[in-house]
Design a protein around this motif. Structure first.
Motif, PDB file in Angstrom:
ATOM      1  N   SER A  64      -7.588 -50.452  -9.954  1.00  0.00           N
ATOM      2  CA  SER A  64      -7.203 -51.055 -11.235  1.00  0.00           C
ATOM      3  C   SER A  64      -7.812 -52.443 -11.374  1.00  0.00           C
ATOM      4  CB  SER A  64      -5.667 -51.138 -11.343  1.00  0.00           C
ATOM      5  OG  SER A  64      -5.085 -49.860 -11.250  1.00  0.00           O
ATOM      6  N   LEU A  65      -7.763 -53.229 -10.305  1.00  0.00           N
ATOM      7  CA  LEU A  65      -8.356 -54.563 -10.339  1.00  0.00           C
ATOM      8  C   LEU A  65      -9.861 -54.473 -10.541  1.00  0.00           C
ATOM      9  CD1 LEU A  65      -8.135 -57.630 -10.035  1.00  0.00           C
ATOM     10  CD2 LEU A  65      -8.257 -57.324  -7.546  1.00  0.00           C
ATOM     11  N   GLY A  66     -10.501 -53.505  -9.868  1.00  0.00           N
ATOM     12  CA  GLY A  66     -11.942 -53.327 -10.016  1.00  0.00           C
ATOM     13  C   GLY A  66     -12.332 -53.009 -11.452  1.00  0.00           C
ATOM     14  N   VAL A  67     -11.555 -52.151 -12.104  1.00  0.00           N
ATOM     15  CA  VAL A  67     -11.824 -51.808 -13.509  1.00  0.00           C
ATOM     16  C   VAL A  67     -11.661 -53.044 -14.399  1.00  0.00           C
ATOM     17  CG1 VAL A  67     -10.983 -50.468 -15.475  1.00  0.00           C
ATOM     18  CG2 VAL A  67     -11.224 -49.379 -13.242  1.00  0.00           C
TER      19      VAL A  67
ATOM     20  N   VAL B  50     -16.700 -51.599  -5.485  1.00  0.00           N
ATOM     21  CA  VAL B  50     -15.316 -51.097  -5.440  1.00  0.00           C
ATOM     22  C   VAL B  50     -15.127 -49.971  -4.410  1.00  0.00           C
ATOM     23  CG1 VAL B  50     -13.578 -49.812  -6.753  1.00  0.00           C
ATOM     24  CG2 VAL B  50     -14.574 -51.885  -7.707  1.00  0.00           C
ATOM     25  N   PRO B  51     -16.032 -48.982  -4.311  1.00  0.00           N
ATOM     26  CA  PRO B  51     -15.852 -47.947  -3.284  1.00  0.00           C
ATOM     27  C   PRO B  51     -15.766 -48.514  -1.867  1.00  0.00           C
ATOM     28  CG  PRO B  51     -17.476 -47.241  -4.888  1.00  0.00           C
ATOM     29  CD  PRO B  51     -17.186 -48.677  -5.187  1.00  0.00           C
ATOM     30  N   ALA B  52     -16.535 -49.559  -1.593  1.00  0.00           N
ATOM     31  CA  ALA B  52     -16.483 -50.184  -0.265  1.00  0.00           C
ATOM     32  C   ALA B  52     -15.139 -50.872  -0.040  1.00  0.00           C
ATOM     33  CB  ALA B  52     -17.620 -51.195  -0.118  1.00  0.00           C
ATOM     34  N   ILE B  53     -14.608 -51.500  -1.087  1.00  0.00           N
ATOM     35  CA  ILE B  53     -13.355 -52.237  -0.944  1.00  0.00           C
ATOM     36  C   ILE B  53     -12.179 -51.285  -0.741  1.00  0.00           C
ATOM     37  CG2 ILE B  53     -11.788 -53.879  -2.032  1.00  0.00           C
ATOM     38  CD1 ILE B  53     -14.475 -55.043  -1.109  1.00  0.00           C
ATOM     39  N   VAL B  54     -12.174 -50.135  -1.440  1.00  0.00           N
ATOM     40  CA  VAL B  54     -11.059 -49.204  -1.246  1.00  0.00           C
ATOM     41  C   VAL B  54     -11.093 -48.602   0.165  1.00  0.00           C
ATOM     42  CG1 VAL B  54     -10.740 -48.663  -3.682  1.00  0.00           C
ATOM     43  CG2 VAL B  54     -12.325 -47.272  -2.330  1.00  0.00           C
TER      44      VAL B  54
ATOM     45  N   PRO C 169       7.847 -56.045   3.152  1.00  0.00           N
ATOM     46  CA  PRO C 169       6.764 -56.090   2.162  1.00  0.00           C
ATOM     47  C   PRO C 169       5.646 -57.052   2.536  1.00  0.00           C
ATOM     48  CG  PRO C 169       8.699 -57.287   1.375  1.00  0.00           C
ATOM     49  CD  PRO C 169       9.122 -56.553   2.615  1.00  0.00           C
ATOM     50  N   PHE C 170       5.907 -57.968   3.482  1.00  0.00           N
ATOM     51  CA  PHE C 170       4.885 -58.925   3.911  1.00  0.00           C
ATOM     52  C   PHE C 170       3.650 -58.201   4.443  1.00  0.00           C
ATOM     53  CE2 PHE C 170       2.948 -61.554   7.278  1.00  0.00           C
ATOM     54  CZ  PHE C 170       2.587 -62.667   6.518  1.00  0.00           C
ATOM     55  N   VAL C 171       3.892 -57.130   5.211  1.00  0.00           N
ATOM     56  CA  VAL C 171       2.770 -56.354   5.775  1.00  0.00           C
ATOM     57  C   VAL C 171       1.958 -55.719   4.658  1.00  0.00           C
ATOM     58  CG1 VAL C 171       2.154 -54.405   7.234  1.00  0.00           C
ATOM     59  CG2 VAL C 171       3.976 -55.945   7.940  1.00  0.00           C
ATOM     60  N   LEU C 172       2.652 -55.195   3.642  1.00  0.00           N
ATOM     61  CA  LEU C 172       1.960 -54.551   2.527  1.00  0.00           C
ATOM     62  C   LEU C 172       1.079 -55.550   1.791  1.00  0.00           C
ATOM     63  CD1 LEU C 172       4.905 -52.437   1.029  1.00  0.00           C
ATOM     64  CD2 LEU C 172       3.210 -51.739   2.714  1.00  0.00           C
ATOM     65  N   VAL C 173       1.608 -56.738   1.579  1.00  0.00           N
ATOM     66  CA  VAL C 173       0.868 -57.778   0.845  1.00  0.00           C
ATOM     67  C   VAL C 173      -0.322 -58.261   1.657  1.00  0.00           C
ATOM     68  CG1 VAL C 173       0.984 -60.093  -0.125  1.00  0.00           C
ATOM     69  CG2 VAL C 173       2.879 -58.508  -0.476  1.00  0.00           C
ATOM     70  N   VAL C 174      -0.088 -58.543   2.937  1.00  0.00           N
ATOM     71  CA  VAL C 174      -1.155 -59.077   3.795  1.00  0.00           C
ATOM     72  C   VAL C 174      -2.313 -58.096   3.917  1.00  0.00           C
ATOM     73  CG1 VAL C 174      -1.738 -59.703   6.169  1.00  0.00           C
ATOM     74  CG2 VAL C 174       0.306 -60.644   5.104  1.00  0.00           C
ATOM     75  N   SER C 175      -2.015 -56.791   4.016  1.00  0.00           N
ATOM     76  CA  SER C 175      -3.084 -55.806   4.167  1.00  0.00           C
ATOM     77  C   SER C 175      -3.903 -55.643   2.896  1.00  0.00           C
ATOM     78  CB  SER C 175      -2.496 -54.445   4.588  1.00  0.00           C
ATOM     79  OG  SER C 175      -1.605 -53.963   3.603  1.00  0.00           O
ATOM     80  N   LEU C 176      -3.411 -56.190   1.778  1.00  0.00           N
ATOM     81  CA  LEU C 176      -4.161 -56.165   0.521  1.00  0.00           C
ATOM     82  C   LEU C 176      -4.965 -57.429   0.287  1.00  0.00           C
ATOM     83  CD1 LEU C 176      -1.944 -54.550  -2.292  1.00  0.00           C
ATOM     84  CD2 LEU C 176      -4.268 -53.918  -1.657  1.00  0.00           C
ATOM     85  N   VAL C 177      -4.563 -58.528   0.936  1.00  0.00           N
ATOM     86  CA  VAL C 177      -5.163 -59.836   0.655  1.00  0.00           C
ATOM     87  C   VAL C 177      -6.656 -59.853   0.956  1.00  0.00           C
ATOM     88  CG1 VAL C 177      -5.236 -62.243   1.383  1.00  0.00           C
ATOM     89  CG2 VAL C 177      -3.045 -61.177   0.867  1.00  0.00           C
ATOM     90  N   GLN C 178      -7.029 -59.454   2.181  1.00  0.00           N
ATOM     91  CA  GLN C 178      -8.439 -59.524   2.575  1.00  0.00           C
ATOM     92  C   GLN C 178      -9.346 -58.685   1.680  1.00  0.00           C
ATOM     93  OE1 GLN C 178     -10.247 -57.566   6.198  1.00  0.00           O
ATOM     94  NE2 GLN C 178     -10.145 -59.650   6.977  1.00  0.00           N
ATOM     95  N   PRO C 179      -9.014 -57.399   1.411  1.00  0.00           N
ATOM     96  CA  PRO C 179      -9.870 -56.615   0.513  1.00  0.00           C
ATOM     97  C   PRO C 179      -9.987 -57.212  -0.881  1.00  0.00           C
ATOM     98  CG  PRO C 179      -8.418 -55.175   1.750  1.00  0.00           C
ATOM     99  CD  PRO C 179      -7.948 -56.571   2.019  1.00  0.00           C
ATOM    100  N   ILE C 180      -8.890 -57.738  -1.432  1.00  0.00           N
ATOM    101  CA  ILE C 180      -8.943 -58.328  -2.773  1.00  0.00           C
ATOM    102  C   ILE C 180      -9.808 -59.576  -2.779  1.00  0.00           C
ATOM    103  CG2 ILE C 180      -7.560 -59.547  -4.507  1.00  0.00           C
ATOM    104  CD1 ILE C 180      -5.366 -57.505  -4.078  1.00  0.00           C
ATOM    105  N   ILE C 181      -9.700 -60.383  -1.722  1.00  0.00           N
ATOM    106  CA  ILE C 181     -10.552 -61.573  -1.610  1.00  0.00           C
ATOM    107  C   ILE C 181     -12.021 -61.158  -1.568  1.00  0.00           C
ATOM    108  CG2 ILE C 181     -11.249 -63.456  -0.069  1.00  0.00           C
ATOM    109  CD1 ILE C 181      -8.310 -63.827   0.647  1.00  0.00           C
TER     110      ILE C 181
ATOM    111  N   ALA D 113     -15.771 -52.772 -13.247  1.00  0.00           N
ATOM    112  CA  ALA D 113     -16.248 -51.549 -12.602  1.00  0.00           C
ATOM    113  C   ALA D 113     -15.954 -50.338 -13.488  1.00  0.00           C
ATOM    114  CB  ALA D 113     -15.585 -51.376 -11.240  1.00  0.00           C
ATOM    115  N   GLU D 114     -16.793 -49.318 -13.378  1.00  0.00           N
ATOM    116  CA  GLU D 114     -16.618 -48.104 -14.162  1.00  0.00           C
ATOM    117  C   GLU D 114     -16.554 -46.887 -13.245  1.00  0.00           C
ATOM    118  OE1 GLU D 114     -19.707 -47.779 -17.008  1.00  0.00           O
ATOM    119  OE2 GLU D 114     -19.289 -49.693 -17.991  1.00  0.00           O
ATOM    120  N   ILE D 115     -15.572 -46.031 -13.501  1.00  0.00           N
ATOM    121  CA  ILE D 115     -15.448 -44.787 -12.743  1.00  0.00           C
ATOM    122  C   ILE D 115     -16.024 -43.678 -13.611  1.00  0.00           C
ATOM    123  CG2 ILE D 115     -13.899 -43.225 -11.519  1.00  0.00           C
ATOM    124  CD1 ILE D 115     -11.896 -45.507 -11.301  1.00  0.00           C
ATOM    125  N   ALA D 116     -17.236 -43.242 -13.284  1.00  0.00           N
ATOM    126  CA  ALA D 116     -17.951 -42.272 -14.122  1.00  0.00           C
ATOM    127  C   ALA D 116     -17.211 -40.948 -14.238  1.00  0.00           C
ATOM    128  CB  ALA D 116     -19.356 -42.032 -13.566  1.00  0.00           C
TER     129      ALA D 116
END
Length: 280
Positions: free
Chosen positions: A133-136, A71-75, A32-44, A140-143
């Protein structure tokens, strides 16, 4: 006279895909470390950019909050980071000898790549869901609503295929974890900043606008942003025949499909070539 059974000589293409998919999925869950690390930079990036630049950037946008714009850029960044780690996993297989065992097995080479890619797809969908979910939560709004959120995840998956293939090619060619990481990261961040990811292209220098026209990230971000806003957002290609957000989606998805096919073919060729060399 002996009879060649299906078990001895390998199963069907679908069973080979499923076997590879299950193995890589279990491998991800166990690390799970890989899963968490790959999320850290985008969330930051999401939190810092919206909090530090949100006020200034929103004033430069017309009727759209910076959270919604970003948000579209971050995803797409999530898809990039997840795709980059795909090659790292392959290097680990090479180093522990699992790659060679797979090559001498009767498994279909294309199925091996497809199964591994599908495992990455599941991970990307989970991570994109978290970031959306974090973006919302941040405003953020998803039209286009829930359907739009599902479409955004699908676009991220399609976008990730070319970089997943690129990362795996790096792994097969270098057979070194550090080189694979450096190669993927060397391309990843520069491409993000010379695209439409963080600011509208008209607000950027002319040379960046030129580079952005040939940058795959531009098409991924514009496609997700079109769904996010429910309108045409592309500025690098002028299309008017489809109407609304489809003027962005049709050309952007066409580019992404072509990239996926091109890089996917190169990855399959590289794995097959490695197979031939290693078996000899």
């Amino acid at each position: 006279m002996s009879v060649k059974t299906g078990d001895r000589y390998g199963g069907s293409f679908a069973s080979d895909v499923w076997t590879t998919f299950v193995r890589w999925t279990i491998k991800s869950v166990r690390n799970p470390f890989v899963l968490v690390v790959s999320l850290v930079q985008p969330i930051i990036f999401l939190v810092l950019f919206t909090q530090v630049f949100g006020g200034v950037a929103t004033s430069a946008l017309e009727g759209v909050t910076y959270e919604t714009y970003l948000v579209p850029a971050i995803v797409i960044q999530v898809a990039l980071v997840a795709a980059a780690t795909s090659g790292i996993g392959l290097v680990n297989d090479i180093e522990n000898g699992m790659f060679e065992k797979t090559l001498v097995s009767p498994m279909n080479r294309v199925a091996v790549f497809v199964g591994k890619t599908l495992a990455e797809v599941v991970r990307i969908i989970a991570q994109v869901t978290i970031v959306l979910s974090l973006g919302v939560i941040l405003g953020a709004e998803i039209a286009t609503g829930l359907v739009g959120a599902v479409a955004i995840a699908g676009i991220c998956v399609l976008f990730s295929v070319w970089f997943t293939a690129f990362s795996n090619v790096l792994a097969v060619v270098t057979r070194d974890e550090e080189s694979t990481i450096i190669g993927a990261n060397l391309l990843q961040l520069p491409l993000l900043f010379v695209s439409s990811a963080f600011l509208p292209l008209p607000a950027l220098p002319t040379w960046i606008q030129t580079v952005a026209t040939f940058n795959p990230i531009t098409y991924g971000v514009d496609a997700t942003r079109a769904v996010m806003l429910g309108e045409d957002t592309m500025t690098v290609i002028e299309v008017t025949r489809f109407g609304g957000m489809w003027d962005t989606l049709v050309p952007a998805l066409a580019v992404l499909v072509c990239l996926a096919l091109a890089f996917g073919s190169v990855a399959i060729y590289a794995i097959s070539r490695a197979a031939s060399a290693d078996v000899r």
